[in-house]
Scaffold this motif. Structure first.
Motif, mmCIF file in Angstrom:
data_model
loop_
_atom_site.group_PDB
_atom_site.id
_atom_site.type_symbol
_atom_site.label_atom_id
_atom_site.label_comp_id
_atom_site.label_asym_id
_atom_site.label_seq_id
_atom_site.Cartn_x
_atom_site.Cartn_y
_atom_site.Cartn_z
ATOM 1 N N ARG A 71 0.847 -1.198 0.000
ATOM 2 C CA ARG A 71 0.000 0.000 0.000
ATOM 3 C C ARG A 71 0.884 1.251 0.000
ATOM 4 N NH1 ARG A 71 -4.343 1.287 3.833
ATOM 5 N NH2 ARG A 71 -5.363 2.074 1.969
ATOM 6 N N LEU A 72 0.659 2.149 -0.954
ATOM 7 C CA LEU A 72 1.443 3.365 -1.095
ATOM 8 C C LEU A 72 0.541 4.586 -1.023
ATOM 9 C CD1 LEU A 72 3.732 2.395 -4.116
ATOM 10 C CD2 LEU A 72 4.223 2.140 -1.681
ATOM 11 N N LEU A 73 1.113 5.673 -0.495
ATOM 12 C CA LEU A 73 0.433 6.964 -0.461
ATOM 13 C C LEU A 73 1.347 7.997 -1.086
ATOM 14 C CD1 LEU A 73 -1.976 8.735 0.635
ATOM 15 C CD2 LEU A 73 -0.527 9.179 2.631
ATOM 16 N N LEU A 81 0.589 10.677 -12.466
ATOM 17 C CA LEU A 81 1.211 9.799 -13.449
ATOM 18 C C LEU A 81 1.976 8.656 -12.785
ATOM 19 C CD1 LEU A 81 2.568 12.596 -15.802
ATOM 20 C CD2 LEU A 81 0.590 11.129 -16.225
ATOM 21 N N VAL A 82 2.749 8.983 -11.748
ATOM 22 C CA VAL A 82 3.537 7.954 -11.063
ATOM 23 C C VAL A 82 2.621 6.999 -10.300
ATOM 24 C CG1 VAL A 82 5.208 7.564 -9.209
ATOM 25 C CG2 VAL A 82 5.639 9.317 -10.939
ATOM 26 N N ALA A 83 1.634 7.544 -9.613
ATOM 27 C CA ALA A 83 0.698 6.695 -8.869
ATOM 28 C C ALA A 83 0.007 5.705 -9.798
ATOM 29 C CB ALA A 83 -0.338 7.570 -8.156
ATOM 30 N N ALA A 84 -0.439 6.166 -10.955
ATOM 31 C CA ALA A 84 -1.104 5.283 -11.912
ATOM 32 C C ALA A 84 -0.143 4.224 -12.444
ATOM 33 C CB ALA A 84 -1.681 6.097 -13.059
ATOM 34 N N PHE A 85 1.112 4.617 -12.676
ATOM 35 C CA PHE A 85 2.118 3.683 -13.166
ATOM 36 C C PHE A 85 2.386 2.597 -12.124
ATOM 37 C CE2 PHE A 85 6.120 2.116 -14.738
ATOM 38 C CZ PHE A 85 6.114 2.363 -16.100
#
Length: 262
Positions: A71-73, A81-85
Motif C-alpha cells: 500500500r502506497l500513499l 502519473l507515477v501513482a497510476a504507473f
C-alpha cells in the motif's frame, strides 16, 4: 499514457524489484536518468525538467524498497502519473492532494478521477485528522518535488502525519528540488536539513551530524560529473515567462532521501 503490457510489467519488476539501491540520502545522476530513458521512457520524457528524473526514480525506488501489492500513499501528486504507473505494477496506491491550484498545481481532480480509475484520490492536504485516512496505514509514503515548497509549521505537520500513517518498517521516500548555487541556495540547504531531520525521527536516529552529512553530500555532487542538474530548457520552463532578471539561472539537483520507520 498507454497501459503497460504484461511483458513490460514483468521486465520492470524483474529489473528493479528488490534490486534498485535506495540510499538514506543521495542525489540524482545522469546515469540513473539515462537508465530511466531506456527502461521507463513514458515517465522520463514528459516535462523537460527534473521531474523527468524524479518520476521514474520514484517508481524504481518503490520497486527497490517494497514488493508489488504494498500500500502506497503519494503526497501532492498533481496529475497522478507515477501513482497510476505504480498501480499498473500491482501496488495499491492512494493520492492525497488539495487540487486547489496552489504552487501552480492543477485543480481538475474530477477529470483525474475519471482518467485514473485504478488509484484512489483524496482531495485534501496531507495532515493529521484527514477523515478518509482515519485508521489507515501504508507500507510506503512518498512525494515528488513537493517538500521544498512547504514552510514550517506545514512541513512538520506533514511529517507528523507520515509518522502516524506509516507502518512499522514502512518506507518514507522523497525527491526534492534543491538549489545548490544561485538564488535560494541557502534556503534550500536549510530546508533539506529540516527534511532530513524529520526523516531521522522516523528512523529513531539522531540528526546530530545531519547538517554535516548533507553538506558533504552536496560537496560531492558539485564535483561529480554524473550529477544531474536542471537544464537551461528546464529553467526556462520554470521561469514561466517571468523577466530573466527576476528569475535568473540557478543550479538545481534532485535531493533523494529514504527512511525506514522504527
Amino acid at each position: 499514457m498507454q497501459a503497460l503490457s504484461p511483458m513490460e510489467r514483468t521486465a520492470l519488476i524483474e529489473r528493479y524489484a528488490g534490486k534498485f539501491p535506495v540510499e538514506p540520502l543521495a542525489y540524482g545522476t545522469v546515469r540513473d536518468y539515462c537508465d530511466s530513458c531506456d527502461h521507463l521512457p513514458r515517465l522520463s520524457t514528459l516535462q523537460n525538467d527534473l521531474k523527468d528524473l524524479q518520476r521514474p526514480w520514484t517508481v524504481k525506488a518503490a520497486l527497490g524498497l517494497l514488493p508489488p501489492g504494498s500500500r502506497l500513499l503519494e503526497i501532492g501528486a498533481g496529475q497522478p502519473l507515477v501513482a497510476a504507473f505504480l498501480a499498473e505494477l500491482g501496488y495499491d496506491v492512494t493520492v492525497i492532494d488539495p487540487y486547489d491550484g496552489s504552487g501552480g498545481g492543477p485543480t481538475e481532480v474530477e477529470n483525474f478521477m475519471q482518467l485514473y480509475p485504478n488509484i484512489r484520490i483524496i482531495r485534501d492536504q496531507f495532515r493529521l485528522g484527514v477523515p478518509q485516512l482515519k485508521h489507515e496505514t501504508f507500507d510506503g509514503i512518498y512525494s515528488i518535488s513537493v517538500l521544498e515548497h512547504l514552510h514550517e509549521p506545514a512541513l512538520g505537520a506533514l511529517f507528523q502525519a507520515v509518522s502516524v500513517h506509516l507502518r512499522h518498517r514502512g518506507r518514507s521516500f522523497h525527491s526534492v528540488d534543491c538549489v545548490t548555487q544561485g538564488i535560494g541556495a541557502a534556503y534550500h540547504f536549510e530546508q533539506c536539513c529540516r527534511i532530513l531531520a524529520y526523516q531521522c525521527e522516523i528512523t529513531c536516529k539522531s540528526f546530530a551530524a545531519g547538517n554535516k552529512e548533507l553538506a558533504e553530500l552536496f560537496d560531492k555532487a558539485s564535483g561529480d560529473l554524473e550529477t544531474c542538474y536542471l537544464s537551461a530548457a528546464g529553467h526556462n520552463l520554470w521561469r514561466a515567462g517571468a523577466a530573466y532578471e527576476t528569475f535568473p539561472f540557478r543550479k538545481v539537483l534532485s535531493f533523494q532521501t529514504a527512511a525506514e520507520a522504527q
